[in-house]
Design a protein around this motif. Structure first.
Motif, mmCIF file in Angstrom:
data_model
loop_
_atom_site.group_PDB
_atom_site.id
_atom_site.type_symbol
_atom_site.label_atom_id
_atom_site.label_comp_id
_atom_site.label_asym_id
_atom_site.label_seq_id
_atom_site.Cartn_x
_atom_site.Cartn_y
_atom_site.Cartn_z
ATOM 1 N N ASN A 2 0.827 -1.200 0.000
ATOM 2 C CA ASN A 2 0.000 0.000 0.000
ATOM 3 C C ASN A 2 0.865 1.254 0.000
ATOM 4 O O ASN A 2 2.076 1.209 0.190
ATOM 5 C CB ASN A 2 -0.992 -0.002 1.168
ATOM 6 N N LYS A 3 0.202 2.376 -0.201
ATOM 7 C CA LYS A 3 0.896 3.654 -0.349
ATOM 8 C C LYS A 3 1.707 4.014 0.896
ATOM 9 O O LYS A 3 2.830 4.512 0.785
ATOM 10 C CB LYS A 3 -0.127 4.743 -0.646
ATOM 11 N N GLU A 4 1.186 3.742 2.066
ATOM 12 C CA GLU A 4 1.885 4.088 3.304
ATOM 13 C C GLU A 4 3.200 3.324 3.435
ATOM 14 O O GLU A 4 4.212 3.876 3.878
ATOM 15 C CB GLU A 4 0.997 3.807 4.535
ATOM 16 N N LYS A 5 3.190 2.061 3.040
ATOM 17 C CA LYS A 5 4.420 1.261 3.116
ATOM 18 C C LYS A 5 5.467 1.776 2.132
ATOM 19 O O LYS A 5 6.656 1.811 2.446
ATOM 20 C CB LYS A 5 4.117 -0.208 2.844
ATOM 21 N N VAL A 7 5.740 4.894 0.970
ATOM 22 C CA VAL A 7 6.233 6.166 1.487
ATOM 23 C C VAL A 7 7.202 5.925 2.645
ATOM 24 O O VAL A 7 8.270 6.547 2.721
ATOM 25 C CB VAL A 7 5.054 7.070 1.927
ATOM 26 N N ALA A 8 6.849 5.014 3.539
ATOM 27 C CA ALA A 8 7.728 4.696 4.670
ATOM 28 C C ALA A 8 9.061 4.132 4.186
ATOM 29 O O ALA A 8 10.121 4.470 4.721
ATOM 30 C CB ALA A 8 7.040 3.709 5.610
ATOM 31 N N TYR A 9 9.027 3.273 3.165
ATOM 32 C CA TYR A 9 10.254 2.694 2.614
ATOM 33 C C TYR A 9 11.161 3.798 2.067
ATOM 34 O O TYR A 9 12.360 3.821 2.328
ATOM 35 C CB TYR A 9 9.925 1.679 1.520
ATOM 36 N N PHE A 10 10.587 4.721 1.281
ATOM 37 C CA PHE A 10 11.396 5.791 0.703
ATOM 38 C C PHE A 10 11.934 6.731 1.774
ATOM 39 O O PHE A 10 13.063 7.207 1.669
ATOM 40 C CB PHE A 10 10.604 6.559 -0.362
ATOM 41 N N LYS A 11 11.173 6.997 2.795
ATOM 42 C CA LYS A 11 11.668 7.846 3.886
ATOM 43 C C LYS A 11 12.813 7.158 4.621
ATOM 44 O O LYS A 11 13.800 7.794 4.975
ATOM 45 C CB LYS A 11 10.534 8.179 4.856
ATOM 46 N N LYS A 12 12.662 5.874 4.847
ATOM 47 C CA LYS A 12 13.678 5.110 5.573
ATOM 48 C C LYS A 12 14.980 4.999 4.783
ATOM 49 O O LYS A 12 16.069 4.987 5.339
ATOM 50 C CB LYS A 12 13.128 3.714 5.887
ATOM 51 N N ASN A 13 14.877 4.907 3.456
ATOM 52 C CA ASN A 13 16.043 4.707 2.591
ATOM 53 C C ASN A 13 16.372 5.948 1.768
ATOM 54 O O ASN A 13 16.983 5.838 0.703
ATOM 55 C CB ASN A 13 15.800 3.513 1.673
#
Length: 139
Positions: A2-5, A7-13
């Motif tokens: 989903n979109k939240e995952k 976005v979280a992945y890109f923020k984390k990396n």
């Protein structure tokens, strides 16, 4: 996913993604201005990854004979990408062994290609480095 995952992945990396984009932009810039490989342009000596881009392009066109000619270890790039994506699920010791094996393979293949008279991808021409070319132009 989903979109939240995502976005979280890109923020984390974020920093890793930025470095990859900067390197890609630099190589695109060098290709556009006619430099090609900045290492070979500067030193006149091919690096261990010389021919990798041409190999990947050939493989994308399903021309595997040329892909292996340009760089026989081109298959490690997609494999390495998958390992990178799964790095948190792989034992750290296994990751170190895989990295060591990849580095050893690149070093061995580099020297084999460097001394192979039939290989015209990897070259040792220090006289054609940036200073040698500048000297030829000025003299």
């Amino acid at each position: 996913m989903n979109k939240e995952k995502v976005v979280a992945y890109f923020k984390k990396n974020k920093s890793t993604i930025q470095v990859i984009l900067i390197i890609a932009a630099a190589y695109i810039f060098f290709a556009v201005v006619g430099v090609g490989c900045p290492i070979k342009y500067t030193t006149g000596i091919s690096c261990m990854g010389c021919g990798m881009t041409r190999a990947i392009v050939a493989a994308c066109k399903l021309n595997f004979k040329d892909a292996f000619y340009f760089h026989p270890l081109w298959v490690l790039l997609p494999v390495g990408f998958v390992v990178f994506l799964l790095r948190k699920r792989i034992n750290p010791t296994v990751l170190k062994v895989l990295l060591g094996l990849a580095i050893a393979a690149f070093i061995i293949v580099y020297f084999i290609r460097m001394f192979d008279d039939h290989n015209h991808v990897v070259v040792f021409e220090p006289e054609n480095n940036i200073f040698g070319r500048l000297y030829k132009v000025l003299s």
